[in-house]
Design a protein around this motif. Structure first.
Motif, PDB file in Angstrom:
ATOM      1  N   GLU A   1       0.948  -1.306  -0.049  1.00 22.61           N
ATOM      2  CA  GLU A   1       0.059  -0.173   0.063  1.00 22.61           C
ATOM      3  C   GLU A   1       0.957   1.105  -0.027  1.00 22.61           C
ATOM      4  O   GLU A   1       0.277   2.391   0.029  1.00 22.61           O
ATOM      5  CB  GLU A   1      -0.676   0.007   0.843  1.00 22.61           C
ATOM      6  N   GLY A   2       2.259   1.138   0.044  1.00 22.74           N
ATOM      7  CA  GLY A   2       3.172   2.245  -0.024  1.00 22.74           C
ATOM      8  C   GLY A   2       3.366   2.796   1.090  1.00 22.74           C
ATOM      9  O   GLY A   2       4.065   3.855   1.392  1.00 22.74           O
ATOM     10  N   THR A   3       3.163   2.170   2.258  1.00 17.99           N
ATOM     11  CA  THR A   3       3.409   2.758   3.618  1.00 17.99           C
ATOM     12  C   THR A   3       4.808   1.825   4.237  1.00 17.99           C
ATOM     13  O   THR A   3       4.890   0.793   4.310  1.00 17.99           O
ATOM     14  CB  THR A   3       2.500   2.147   4.608  1.00 17.99           C
ATOM     15  N   PRO A   4       6.014   2.847   4.558  1.00 13.56           N
ATOM     16  CA  PRO A   4       7.041   2.180   5.090  1.00 13.56           C
ATOM     17  C   PRO A   4       6.844   1.537   6.455  1.00 13.56           C
ATOM     18  O   PRO A   4       6.048   1.919   7.247  1.00 13.56           O
ATOM     19  CB  PRO A   4       7.939   3.489   5.191  1.00 13.56           C
ATOM     20  N   LEU A   5       7.532   0.499   6.588  1.00 12.16           N
ATOM     21  CA  LEU A   5       7.697  -0.239   7.847  1.00 12.16           C
ATOM     22  C   LEU A   5       8.225   0.553   9.004  1.00 12.16           C
ATOM     23  O   LEU A   5       9.405   1.359   8.637  1.00 12.16           O
ATOM     24  CB  LEU A   5       8.442  -1.462   7.558  1.00 12.16           C
ATOM     25  N   SER A   6       7.844   0.417  10.071  1.00 13.03           N
ATOM     26  CA  SER A   6       8.502   1.029  11.443  1.00 13.03           C
ATOM     27  C   SER A   6       9.370   0.193  12.147  1.00 13.03           C
ATOM     28  O   SER A   6       9.342  -0.979  11.556  1.00 13.03           O
ATOM     29  CB  SER A   6       7.346   1.627  12.211  1.00 13.03           C
ATOM     30  N   ASP A   7      10.081   0.603  13.014  1.00 17.16           N
ATOM     31  CA  ASP A   7      10.860  -0.260  13.567  1.00 17.16           C
ATOM     32  C   ASP A   7      10.021  -1.408  14.346  1.00 17.16           C
ATOM     33  O   ASP A   7      10.523  -2.597  14.281  1.00 17.16           O
ATOM     34  CB  ASP A   7      11.707   0.522  14.798  1.00 17.16           C
ATOM     35  N   GLU A   8       8.990  -0.888  14.770  1.00 17.07           N
ATOM     36  CA  GLU A   8       7.994  -2.120  15.559  1.00 17.07           C
ATOM     37  C   GLU A   8       7.464  -3.162  14.756  1.00 17.07           C
ATOM     38  O   GLU A   8       7.404  -4.312  14.738  1.00 17.07           O
ATOM     39  CB  GLU A   8       6.805  -1.405  16.137  1.00 17.07           C
ATOM     40  N   ASP A   9       7.349  -2.804  13.272  1.00 16.75           N
ATOM     41  CA  ASP A   9       7.040  -3.699  12.259  1.00 16.75           C
ATOM     42  C   ASP A   9       8.224  -4.633  11.868  1.00 16.75           C
ATOM     43  O   ASP A   9       7.937  -5.635  11.756  1.00 16.75           O
ATOM     44  CB  ASP A   9       6.536  -2.964  10.919  1.00 16.75           C
ATOM     45  N   ARG A  10       9.591  -3.986  12.025  1.00 12.81           N
ATOM     46  CA  ARG A  10      10.428  -4.736  11.801  1.00 12.81           C
ATOM     47  C   ARG A  10      11.140  -5.926  12.525  1.00 12.81           C
ATOM     48  O   ARG A  10      11.705  -6.865  12.450  1.00 12.81           O
ATOM     49  CB  ARG A  10      11.557  -3.940  11.074  1.00 12.81           C
ATOM     50  N   ILE A  11      10.957  -5.507  13.844  1.00  6.79           N
ATOM     51  CA  ILE A  11      11.692  -6.263  15.026  1.00  6.79           C
ATOM     52  C   ILE A  11      11.508  -7.688  15.053  1.00  6.79           C
ATOM     53  O   ILE A  11      12.216  -8.410  15.018  1.00  6.79           O
ATOM     54  CB  ILE A  11      11.488  -5.434  16.465  1.00  6.79           C
ATOM     55  N   PRO A  12       9.816  -8.038  15.063  1.00  5.64           N
ATOM     56  CA  PRO A  12       9.682  -9.633  14.721  1.00  5.64           C
ATOM     57  C   PRO A  12      10.327 -10.051  13.907  1.00  5.64           C
ATOM     58  O   PRO A  12      10.671 -11.509  13.977  1.00  5.64           O
ATOM     59  CB  PRO A  12       8.007  -9.583  15.055  1.00  5.64           C
ATOM     60  N   TRP A  13      10.316  -9.382  12.672  1.00  5.60           N
ATOM     61  CA  TRP A  13      10.769 -10.130  11.485  1.00  5.60           C
ATOM     62  C   TRP A  13      12.261 -10.221  11.746  1.00  5.60           C
ATOM     63  O   TRP A  13      13.001 -11.436  11.273  1.00  5.60           O
ATOM     64  CB  TRP A  13      10.605  -9.032  10.231  1.00  5.60           C
TER      65      TRP A  13
END
Length: 158
Positions: free
Chosen positions: A22-34
């Motif tokens: 959808e064109g929304t950058p990921l935040s740190d919170e989105d990336r940490i579990p990954w």
């Protein structure tokens, strides 16, 4: 190299993929579990005494720290405490190049969830590796064979 290969994009959650599509950058919170899941994969390979290649946009120093240390890196940017798993020995390969070349390559990619429009946000987030991180920087303006040769040469030199 004959090593296992992992593409970090394959391990994003459906929510992260949808957000990026959808064109929304990921935040740190989105990336940490990954990143923690990717660390677990690398730890498993290390415990099996297997070398592996992980293609991953570990844009920030903290992200690279999580890949090497795991979840404990989130609370502290310091080395692990006694009794914790030691940091994985990782060579980070920073593929460096101008945004227009990368944008051109993104436009040729088919069926991927990340649109070209997110590239600027990645450049804005990027913290290129610095000492004491274990890394090499390789220009993407070289030919593919030159890039591979430079990486292989570094790997085999230890």
């Amino acid at each position: 190299l004959g090593w296992k290969f992992y593409d970090a994009d394959d391990y994003h959650s459906p929510e992260n993929k949808k957000k990026m599509a959808e064109g929304t950058p990921l935040s740190d919170e989105d990336r940490i579990p990954w990143l923690c899941a990717l660390h677990d994969i690398l730890r498993r390979e290390d415990l099996s005494r297997q070398d592996a290649v992980l293609a991953c946009s570990a844009l920030k120093k903290m992200y690279r720290h999580v890949l090497a240390i795991g979840a404990s890196a989130i609370e502290s940017n310091q080395p692990g405490q006694p009794g914790e798993n030691p940091a994985l020995k990782i060579l980070f390969v920073h593929l460096d190049g101008p945004i227009d070349i990368i944008a051109g390559r993104l436009e040729k990619r088919r069926g991927h969830f990340m649109p070209r429009e997110l590239l600027k946000s990645q450049f804005d987030t990027l913290e290129p590796p610095t000492a004491p991180e274990n890394f090499i920087t390789v220009s993407i303006e070289k030919s593919l064979s030159e890039i591979v040769l430079e990486i292989e040469s570094t790997v085999f030199q230890g």
